[in-house]
Design a protein around this motif. Structure first.
Motif, PDB file in Angstrom:
ATOM      1  N   PHE A  86      45.329  39.483  38.184  1.00 29.23           N
ATOM      2  CA  PHE A  86      44.130  39.685  37.370  1.00 29.23           C
ATOM      3  C   PHE A  86      44.062  38.650  36.246  1.00 29.23           C
ATOM      4  O   PHE A  86      42.989  38.192  35.862  1.00 29.23           O
ATOM      5  CB  PHE A  86      44.136  41.101  36.808  1.00 29.23           C
ATOM      6  CG  PHE A  86      42.841  41.514  36.153  1.00 29.23           C
ATOM      7  CD1 PHE A  86      41.632  40.934  36.519  1.00 29.23           C
ATOM      8  CD2 PHE A  86      42.831  42.498  35.188  1.00 29.23           C
ATOM      9  CE1 PHE A  86      40.434  41.318  35.925  1.00 29.23           C
ATOM     10  CE2 PHE A  86      41.643  42.899  34.587  1.00 29.23           C
ATOM     11  CZ  PHE A  86      40.447  42.302  34.947  1.00 29.23           C
TER      12      PHE A  86
ATOM     13  N   PHE B 140      34.973  34.186  40.492  1.00 25.82           N
ATOM     14  CA  PHE B 140      35.555  34.416  39.179  1.00 25.82           C
ATOM     15  C   PHE B 140      34.664  33.796  38.095  1.00 25.82           C
ATOM     16  O   PHE B 140      34.009  32.770  38.340  1.00 25.82           O
ATOM     17  CB  PHE B 140      36.961  33.829  39.102  1.00 25.82           C
ATOM     18  CG  PHE B 140      37.970  34.586  39.906  1.00 25.82           C
ATOM     19  CD1 PHE B 140      38.729  35.591  39.320  1.00 25.82           C
ATOM     20  CD2 PHE B 140      38.169  34.309  41.247  1.00 25.82           C
ATOM     21  CE1 PHE B 140      39.665  36.293  40.057  1.00 25.82           C
ATOM     22  CE2 PHE B 140      39.105  35.007  41.989  1.00 25.82           C
ATOM     23  CZ  PHE B 140      39.854  36.003  41.392  1.00 25.82           C
TER      24      PHE B 140
ATOM     25  N   TYR C 128      35.520  43.596  38.698  1.00 27.69           N
ATOM     26  CA  TYR C 128      35.309  42.810  37.479  1.00 27.69           C
ATOM     27  C   TYR C 128      34.454  41.583  37.769  1.00 27.69           C
ATOM     28  O   TYR C 128      33.509  41.276  37.036  1.00 27.69           O
ATOM     29  CB  TYR C 128      36.664  42.399  36.901  1.00 27.69           C
ATOM     30  CG  TYR C 128      36.575  41.568  35.643  1.00 27.69           C
ATOM     31  CD1 TYR C 128      36.394  42.164  34.406  1.00 27.69           C
ATOM     32  CD2 TYR C 128      36.683  40.178  35.700  1.00 27.69           C
ATOM     33  CE1 TYR C 128      36.318  41.404  33.247  1.00 27.69           C
ATOM     34  CE2 TYR C 128      36.603  39.408  34.542  1.00 27.69           C
ATOM     35  CZ  TYR C 128      36.424  40.029  33.324  1.00 27.69           C
ATOM     36  OH  TYR C 128      36.339  39.269  32.184  1.00 27.69           O
ATOM     37  N   ASN C 129      34.791  40.882  38.847  1.00 26.69           N
ATOM     38  CA  ASN C 129      34.014  39.701  39.225  1.00 26.69           C
ATOM     39  C   ASN C 129      32.562  40.062  39.525  1.00 26.69           C
ATOM     40  O   ASN C 129      31.628  39.348  39.129  1.00 26.69           O
ATOM     41  CB  ASN C 129      34.644  39.029  40.455  1.00 26.69           C
ATOM     42  CG  ASN C 129      35.938  38.318  40.135  1.00 26.69           C
ATOM     43  OD1 ASN C 129      36.259  38.092  38.976  1.00 26.69           O
ATOM     44  ND2 ASN C 129      36.691  37.969  41.157  1.00 26.69           N
TER      45      ASN C 129
ATOM     46  N   ILE D 288      39.930  43.476  40.371  1.00 26.87           N
ATOM     47  CA  ILE D 288      39.494  42.075  40.287  1.00 26.87           C
ATOM     48  C   ILE D 288      38.120  41.908  40.920  1.00 26.87           C
ATOM     49  O   ILE D 288      37.228  41.268  40.363  1.00 26.87           O
ATOM     50  CB  ILE D 288      40.522  41.151  40.969  1.00 26.87           C
ATOM     51  CG1 ILE D 288      41.821  41.117  40.153  1.00 26.87           C
ATOM     52  CG2 ILE D 288      39.965  39.736  41.126  1.00 26.87           C
ATOM     53  CD1 ILE D 288      42.974  40.439  40.869  1.00 26.87           C
TER      54      ILE D 288
ATOM     55  N   GLN E 227      39.913  35.453  32.170  1.00 25.62           N
ATOM     56  CA  GLN E 227      40.193  36.866  32.429  1.00 25.62           C
ATOM     57  C   GLN E 227      40.663  37.546  31.137  1.00 25.62           C
ATOM     58  O   GLN E 227      41.221  36.892  30.242  1.00 25.62           O
ATOM     59  CB  GLN E 227      41.271  36.994  33.503  1.00 25.62           C
ATOM     60  CG  GLN E 227      40.929  36.267  34.812  1.00 25.62           C
ATOM     61  CD  GLN E 227      39.721  36.861  35.506  1.00 25.62           C
ATOM     62  OE1 GLN E 227      38.598  36.434  35.274  1.00 25.62           O
ATOM     63  NE2 GLN E 227      39.942  37.825  36.372  1.00 25.62           N
TER      64      GLN E 227
END
Length: 208
Positions: free
Chosen positions: A115, A176, A165-166, A162, A9
């Motif tokens: 995150f 992830f 973003y994933n 999150i 991350q």
């Protein structure tokens, strides 16, 4: 062509960036993060106990070999600890005070921590969640519902971040990049592998 993405991350890298930009040295921020962790641990212990206990706790942490090793590496353990401590500090403050800022800051810290290292943050937060449920089931329900409600509201944007973003990185809001890169590099016992090109190994209790 092939799509490339970072395995980890971006939170820890973002924290290290000012050191590179201002001083051309990433290690500057490692020292800053370590110092902030000691300070936050002191403040948390003082909030829960007293100044003497807080000084003792901070000293023990500073002298801990594990703390020193992890604070000196570029892995995100120390920065994750930073956000978890910040969450814990303002969680305790929110229970003792009436300011709306306390649960909001606690929620923001928890969100950034999630995150950064989601599983670490979840495990750290579980006792706080259990205690929150205990308080909500007591006599002062309205008081704690309001406080914990603010905390949850502050966390929610980060959960959305999150997921977004994933999805952008891996094509799935629940997968992830860490897992997409190497599914066998996961929490728990069993067959493990650090990277697709590395040999697998068995991790069990005897190897722990």
């Amino acid at each position: 062509g092939q799509k490339m993405y970072p395995k980890y991350q971006p939170v820890h890298a973002a924290l290290l960036a000012p050191g590179q930009i201002l001083f051309h040295n990433l290690r500057v921020m490692l020292g800053v993060i370590a110092a902030l962790n000691i300070l936050l641990l002191y403040l948390l212990a003082r909030e829960m106990y007293d100044r003497k206990t807080a000084l003792l706790g901070a000293a023990f942490c500073l002298l801990s070999p594990l703390f020193l090793i992890q604070s000196g590496t570029f892995l995100p353990y120390a920065s994750s600890f930073l956000f978890n401590l910040l969450f814990a500090l303002f969680f305790v403050k929110s229970l003792k005070g009436d300011s709306k800022i306390y649960p909001i800051v606690a929620g923001l810290a928890l969100g950034v921590g999630a995150f950064s290292r989601p599983l670490t943050t979840l495990l750290f937060a579980l006792p706080f969640i259990a205690y929150s449920l205990y308080l909500v089931s007591g006599q002062e329900v309205a008081k704690y519902i309001k406080k914990f409600g603010l905390l949850v509201v502050a966390v929610l944007p980060f959960l959305a971040l999150i997921a977004a973003y994933n999805y952008y990185m891996t094509g799935s809001p629940t997968q992830f990049p860490f897992v997409a890169y190497e599914p066998l590099d996961r929490f728990g016992f069993g067959i493990k592998r650090m990277a697709p090109f590395a040999p697998p190994y068995v991790y069990n209790i005897s190897a722990a």
